[in-house]
Enzyme design. Structure first.
Site, PDB file in Angstrom:
ATOM      1  NE  ARG A 224      -2.493  -1.680   3.200  1.00 40.43           N
ATOM      2  CZ  ARG A 224      -2.333  -2.938   3.723  1.00 40.43           C
ATOM      3  NH1 ARG A 224      -2.529  -3.988   2.832  1.00 40.43           N
ATOM      4  NH2 ARG A 224      -1.550  -3.232   4.740  1.00 40.43           N
TER       5      ARG A 224
ATOM      6  CD  GLU B  57      -0.457  -4.702  14.676  1.00 45.27           C
ATOM      7  OE1 GLU B  57      -0.638  -4.254  13.375  1.00 45.27           O
ATOM      8  OE2 GLU B  57      -1.561  -4.734  15.487  1.00 45.27           O
TER       9      GLU B  57
HETATM   10  P1  AMP Z   1       4.466  -2.374  11.837  1.00 47.04           P
HETATM   11  O1  AMP Z   1       5.805  -2.845  11.159  1.00 47.04           O
HETATM   12  O2  AMP Z   1       4.165  -2.998  12.960  1.00 47.04           O
HETATM   13  O3  AMP Z   1       4.474  -0.803  12.137  1.00 47.04           O
HETATM   14  O4  AMP Z   1       3.441  -2.595  10.663  1.00 47.04           O
HETATM   15  C1  AMP Z   1       3.348  -1.561   9.487  1.00 47.04           C
HETATM   16  C2  AMP Z   1       3.084  -2.514   8.351  1.00 47.04           C
HETATM   17  O5  AMP Z   1       2.070  -3.501   8.514  1.00 47.04           O
HETATM   18  C3  AMP Z   1       2.544  -1.490   7.242  1.00 47.04           C
HETATM   19  O6  AMP Z   1       3.026  -1.946   6.078  1.00 47.04           O
HETATM   20  C4  AMP Z   1       1.006  -1.841   7.307  1.00 47.04           C
HETATM   21  O7  AMP Z   1       0.549  -2.141   5.772  1.00 47.04           O
HETATM   22  C5  AMP Z   1       0.833  -3.281   7.959  1.00 47.04           C
HETATM   23  N1  AMP Z   1       0.119  -3.175   9.110  1.00 47.04           N
HETATM   24  C6  AMP Z   1       0.174  -3.374  10.331  1.00 47.04           C
HETATM   25  N2  AMP Z   1      -0.851  -3.275  11.201  1.00 47.04           N
HETATM   26  C7  AMP Z   1      -1.907  -3.063  10.211  1.00 47.04           C
HETATM   27  C8  AMP Z   1      -3.239  -2.843  10.673  1.00 47.04           C
HETATM   28  N3  AMP Z   1      -3.805  -2.846  11.861  1.00 47.04           N
HETATM   29  N4  AMP Z   1      -4.076  -2.542   9.645  1.00 47.04           N
HETATM   30  C9  AMP Z   1      -3.418  -2.339   8.238  1.00 47.04           C
HETATM   31  N5  AMP Z   1      -2.261  -2.640   7.893  1.00 47.04           N
HETATM   32  C10 AMP Z   1      -1.270  -2.947   9.102  1.00 47.04           C
END
Ligand code: AMP
Length: 180
Positions: free
Chosen positions: A68, A105
């Site tokens: 995205r 995550e």
């Molecule tokens: P993080 O590395 O944990 O900050 O996760 C960010 C990445 O995971 C981004 O590329 C987001 O597209 C995806 N992502 C993580 N959590 C979500 C969520 N709750 N909703 C949509 N995309 C998420």
């Protein structure tokens, strides 16, 4: 942009972000931005508002994170008069890559970027849709940092305030359009 306009845009964008509980795994409240992308005016105002804080920074390249970050990053690059560089999941880029492993995550992953894209003198903005734990953005900052280019900042559509991403990214300049 006036305060009233900003508040209206904020409301409009929030109304177009759909929450999908327990996707793709139990416990994850997924922010689905596809309704926002499908609405031309909202898509445009979101990317304009994500680009605006960096309009005077002389950005030469926008780095978009799969997938995205590609959708949002490409129009932001065009608005800033910058080039676009994709950061992709392993095995997708055809030329010589730099690789970084990172925690997500939900799970662990790795990201790659072509080695010959950025160099000293380039001024870089990283773009993604959601900042959650910050693992993905931090990993991308590492990839960009390894090139000798200057990382100016990061622009995300959504920051999830209850996760640790904003804290993890506190040493970088991060602009988040919407906080949840
Ligand atoms: P993080 O590395 O944990 O900050 O996760 C960010 C990445 O995971 C981004 O590329 C987001 O597209 C995806 N992502 C993580 N959590 C979500 C969520 N709750 N909703 C949509 N995309 C998420």
């Amino acid at each position: 942009m006036t305060a009233a306009t900003r508040a209206e845009i904020d409301r409009e964008l929030r109304s177009l972000i759909r929450e999908i509980p327990n996707f793709p795994k139990p416990g994850i409240n997924f922010k689905d931005i596809t309704p926002l992308l499908a609405k031309a005016a909202a898509f445009r105002s979101a990317t304009e508002a994500m680009a605006a804080p960096f309009a005077s920074d002389g950005i030469t390249h926008v780095v978009g994170i799969e997938s995205r970050g590609f959708i949002l990053g490409a129009p932001i690059a065009q608005q800033l008069g910058a080039g676009f560089i994709p950061v992709r999941k392993p095995g997708k880029l055809p030329h010589t890559v730099e690789r970084v492993d990172y925690k997500l995550e939900y799970g662990t992953d790795a990201l790659e970027m072509h080695r010959d894209t950025l160099e000293w003198g380039h001024r870089v903005l990283i773009v993604d849709d959601v900042l959650a734990t910050g693992g993905t953005l931090k990993a991308t900052c590492e990839l960009v940092g390894a090139t000798g280019s200057e990382l100016i900042g990061c622009s995300v559509l959504i920051a999830l305030a209850d996760l640790s991403g904003l804290t993890a990214m506190r040493h970088w300049r991060v602009h988040s359009l919407l906080r949840y």
